[in-house]
Design an enzyme around this catalytic site. Sequence first.
Site, PDB file in Angstrom:
ATOM      1  N   GLU A  81     -20.148  59.987  49.741  1.00  0.00           N
ATOM      2  CA  GLU A  81     -21.336  60.764  50.103  1.00  0.00           C
ATOM      3  C   GLU A  81     -22.087  61.103  48.824  1.00  0.00           C
ATOM      4  O   GLU A  81     -22.871  62.036  48.781  1.00  0.00           O
ATOM      5  CB  GLU A  81     -20.964  61.996  50.930  1.00  0.00           C
ATOM      6  CG  GLU A  81     -19.881  62.871  50.352  1.00  0.00           C
ATOM      7  CD  GLU A  81     -19.504  64.027  51.272  1.00  0.00           C
ATOM      8  OE1 GLU A  81     -20.377  64.853  51.551  1.00  0.00           O
ATOM      9  OE2 GLU A  81     -18.333  64.088  51.686  1.00  0.00           O
ATOM     10  N   CYS A 113     -16.522  63.672  54.220  1.00  0.00           N
ATOM     11  CA  CYS A 113     -15.191  63.358  53.663  1.00  0.00           C
ATOM     12  C   CYS A 113     -14.397  62.416  54.559  1.00  0.00           C
ATOM     13  O   CYS A 113     -13.434  61.793  54.112  1.00  0.00           O
ATOM     14  CB  CYS A 113     -14.376  64.628  53.460  1.00  0.00           C
ATOM     15  SG  CYS A 113     -15.173  65.810  52.396  1.00  0.00           S
ATOM     16  N   HIS A 242      -6.586  67.090  54.529  1.00  0.00           N
ATOM     17  CA  HIS A 242      -7.817  67.048  53.721  1.00  0.00           C
ATOM     18  C   HIS A 242      -7.902  68.392  53.002  1.00  0.00           C
ATOM     19  O   HIS A 242      -7.742  69.445  53.622  1.00  0.00           O
ATOM     20  CB  HIS A 242      -9.039  66.837  54.621  1.00  0.00           C
ATOM     21  CG  HIS A 242     -10.327  67.078  53.896  1.00  0.00           C
ATOM     22  ND1 HIS A 242     -10.695  66.331  52.795  1.00  0.00           N
ATOM     23  CD2 HIS A 242     -11.310  68.001  54.069  1.00  0.00           C
ATOM     24  CE1 HIS A 242     -11.858  66.782  52.343  1.00  0.00           C
ATOM     25  NE2 HIS A 242     -12.245  67.791  53.087  1.00  0.00           N
TER      26      HIS A 242
HETATM   27  P1  HMG Z   1     -15.521  82.977  49.908  1.00  0.00           P
HETATM   28  O1  HMG Z   1     -16.719  83.720  50.326  1.00  0.00           O
HETATM   29  O2  HMG Z   1     -15.181  82.910  48.477  1.00  0.00           O
HETATM   30  O3  HMG Z   1     -14.270  83.494  50.744  1.00  0.00           O
HETATM   31  O4  HMG Z   1     -15.668  81.476  50.441  1.00  0.00           O
HETATM   32  P2  HMG Z   1     -13.478  84.846  50.649  1.00  0.00           P
HETATM   33  O5  HMG Z   1     -14.276  85.921  50.026  1.00  0.00           O
HETATM   34  O6  HMG Z   1     -12.927  85.037  52.019  1.00  0.00           O
HETATM   35  O7  HMG Z   1     -12.320  84.501  49.587  1.00  0.00           O
HETATM   36  C1  HMG Z   1     -11.526  83.371  49.725  1.00  0.00           C
HETATM   37  C2  HMG Z   1     -10.053  83.790  49.729  1.00  0.00           C
HETATM   38  O8  HMG Z   1      -9.786  84.480  48.498  1.00  0.00           O
HETATM   39  C3  HMG Z   1      -9.702  84.789  50.864  1.00  0.00           C
HETATM   40  O9  HMG Z   1      -8.403  84.482  51.275  1.00  0.00           O
HETATM   41  C4  HMG Z   1      -9.699  86.127  50.131  1.00  0.00           C
HETATM   42  O10 HMG Z   1      -8.871  87.102  50.753  1.00  0.00           O
HETATM   43  C5  HMG Z   1      -9.144  85.725  48.782  1.00  0.00           C
HETATM   44  P3  HMG Z   1      -8.133  84.046  52.811  1.00  0.00           P
HETATM   45  O11 HMG Z   1      -8.622  85.132  53.673  1.00  0.00           O
HETATM   46  O12 HMG Z   1      -8.963  82.782  53.017  1.00  0.00           O
HETATM   47  O13 HMG Z   1      -6.682  83.771  52.845  1.00  0.00           O
HETATM   48  N1  HMG Z   1      -9.483  86.660  47.684  1.00  0.00           N
HETATM   49  C6  HMG Z   1      -8.606  87.072  46.771  1.00  0.00           C
HETATM   50  N2  HMG Z   1      -7.296  86.801  46.589  1.00  0.00           N
HETATM   51  C7  HMG Z   1      -6.674  87.397  45.520  1.00  0.00           C
HETATM   52  N3  HMG Z   1      -7.301  88.235  44.661  1.00  0.00           N
HETATM   53  C8  HMG Z   1      -8.611  88.535  44.815  1.00  0.00           C
HETATM   54  C9  HMG Z   1      -9.313  87.932  45.910  1.00  0.00           C
HETATM   55  N4  HMG Z   1     -10.592  88.015  46.344  1.00  0.00           N
HETATM   56  C10 HMG Z   1     -10.680  87.215  47.442  1.00  0.00           C
HETATM   57  N5  HMG Z   1      -9.211  89.343  43.956  1.00  0.00           N
HETATM   58  C11 HMG Z   1     -15.140  79.234  51.017  1.00  0.00           C
HETATM   59  C12 HMG Z   1     -14.582  80.562  50.518  1.00  0.00           C
HETATM   60  C13 HMG Z   1     -14.021  78.226  51.117  1.00  0.00           C
HETATM   61  C14 HMG Z   1     -15.741  79.457  52.416  1.00  0.00           C
HETATM   62  C15 HMG Z   1     -16.242  78.756  50.026  1.00  0.00           C
HETATM   63  O14 HMG Z   1     -15.639  78.451  48.805  1.00  0.00           O
HETATM   64  C16 HMG Z   1     -17.009  77.567  50.517  1.00  0.00           C
HETATM   65  O15 HMG Z   1     -18.015  77.689  51.201  1.00  0.00           O
HETATM   66  N6  HMG Z   1     -16.526  76.301  50.151  1.00  0.00           N
HETATM   67  C17 HMG Z   1     -17.159  75.067  50.522  1.00  0.00           C
HETATM   68  C18 HMG Z   1     -16.913  74.679  51.989  1.00  0.00           C
HETATM   69  C19 HMG Z   1     -15.474  74.326  52.269  1.00  0.00           C
HETATM   70  O16 HMG Z   1     -14.713  74.011  51.388  1.00  0.00           O
HETATM   71  N7  HMG Z   1     -15.111  74.298  53.573  1.00  0.00           N
HETATM   72  C20 HMG Z   1     -13.785  73.921  53.987  1.00  0.00           C
HETATM   73  C21 HMG Z   1     -13.737  73.237  55.349  1.00  0.00           C
HETATM   74  S1  HMG Z   1     -15.020  72.015  55.563  1.00  0.00           S
HETATM   75  C22 HMG Z   1     -14.442  70.622  54.707  1.00  0.00           C
HETATM   76  O17 HMG Z   1     -13.321  70.572  54.327  1.00  0.00           O
HETATM   77  C23 HMG Z   1     -15.415  69.526  54.459  1.00  0.00           C
HETATM   78  C24 HMG Z   1     -15.868  69.371  53.009  1.00  0.00           C
HETATM   79  O18 HMG Z   1     -14.836  68.799  52.247  1.00  0.00           O
HETATM   80  C25 HMG Z   1     -17.154  68.534  52.926  1.00  0.00           C
HETATM   81  C26 HMG Z   1     -17.162  67.125  53.525  1.00  0.00           C
HETATM   82  O19 HMG Z   1     -16.608  66.837  54.553  1.00  0.00           O
HETATM   83  O20 HMG Z   1     -17.875  66.304  52.919  1.00  0.00           O
HETATM   84  C27 HMG Z   1     -16.195  70.708  52.375  1.00  0.00           C
END
Ligand code: HMG
Length: 406
Positions: A81, A113, A242
């Site tokens: 992609e 992906c 994945h």
């Molecule tokens: P975010 O806003 O950083 O999430 O977004 P958050 O605030 O919920 O924090 C993430 C985790 O860190 C949470 O844990 C928090 O509790 C923890 P969880 O509830 O998930 O277990 N946390 C902490 N832990 C320890 N100490 C701290 C602390 N603070 C927070 N101080 C998100 C996270 C993955 C959504 C973001 O990074 C994102 O948008 N990523 C891109 C999209 C993505 O990866 N999606 C995954 C599924 S889709 C997919 O896989 C397809 C893809 O590969 C693309 C394709 O197909 O081409 C992406």
Amino acid sequence: MLAGVSDIAIHIPKYYLPHEELAKARGVPKEKFHTGLGNRNMAIIPNWEDAVTMGANAAVQLLERNNINPDEVRQLVVSTESGVDHSKPVASFVQGLLNIGTRCRVYEIKHACYGGTAGLIDSIEWISRHNNSEPKGIVIMTDIAKYGFGTLGEPTQGAGALALLVEAKPRLFSLDTMLNGIYSKDVHDFWRPTGHRVPIVDGKYSINCYLTALEGAVSHFRENSGIKEGELLDNLDYLIYHMPFTNMARKAHRHLVEIENKGALPERIEEIFEESFERMVVPSLRGVQEVGNIYTGSVYMGLASLLESEREKVEKKKVGLFSYGSGCGAEFFQCEIKSGISSIVDAIGMNEQLENRKKLTFEQYVQFYSKSDQEILYHPEELTGYKDKFTRFVFTGFQGHKRQYA
Ligand code: HMG
């Protein structure tokens, strides 16, 4: 005779940024990236490499170590992609760099992906129809997962390429694609409109779409393979998910344990999850922890990690793989690793590439990712010593609108 995969090669960019540096610069505790996402370092690609060079750098290893004459390759598929042209496929550039002959079907596949798995399944099915001769297919998964500066996706960035050799009499694993469980649905969880350099993502929703797709694909896989609900984990030795970030594998595995153990007490679910995650999933995590998301190649970097960490222990073992691509498309399938794979594992060199990377400062990372394709960063002296057995090709700029490689 079922066709399948005989060899696997990987190319990892030579630079990385530790998540600790990124956290400092973004003013968030490093634990959010280390514990929350499970990541340590992310691969950074210089702009004298791209999807073409990474793909060719992975595939050339397959040709050389298997003594394959490029004219023997009958199908060359590049899943990506991160294409460099709306019309000319990355696969054609790679064909040129590898001197692959004219009697070869050459094309590019895109489905976020999931495209890597689509390319692999297509190649296996195509090669399966040729089992009287010995044609060779190469599937490349090559991507630059780059998000916007300061966005929530930024700590999940990465880049890299995998290349798989597909043969009628495979040495690593064969695949009965008729058993595969499929799930596809039109959703807007992650997308990159034409002309945008970085994707737009509905992060939390994308995680839900992923988990729903896992459930749907597993249910279809159970139907096809006759495995009853609750018996899937006992039928497999390892699981590779994945992995857009490391803890996505934890979320996915927990979800699988829950749907496989409906009605069990929460403590029992937790116990099964912890034990099976450590044994079945952890061996596939090193790549994503060190490299980040590589989109199409993510599951297969998980396979390279599993092979390098478990080595001969995986022989004759069953591995379940879950491939997800936003948009969305997903497939759950199973392969059984063959015996006698030591020489294949010895040649992968993923850990060797990781150990020889150069650490960037946050400022260098910003500089690398701020330049356009037209502004090649390097001065020729920077490439001294750049070439090695994992890196042969670089992008050298444009002649008119034509991309040039050396
Ligand atoms: P975010 O806003 O950083 O999430 O977004 P958050 O605030 O919920 O924090 C993430 C985790 O860190 C949470 O844990 C928090 O509790 C923890 P969880 O509830 O998930 O277990 N946390 C902490 N832990 C320890 N100490 C701290 C602390 N603070 C927070 N101080 C998100 C996270 C993955 C959504 C973001 O990074 C994102 O948008 N990523 C891109 C999209 C993505 O990866 N999606 C995954 C599924 S889709 C997919 O896989 C397809 C893809 O590969 C693309 C394709 O197909 O081409 C992406």
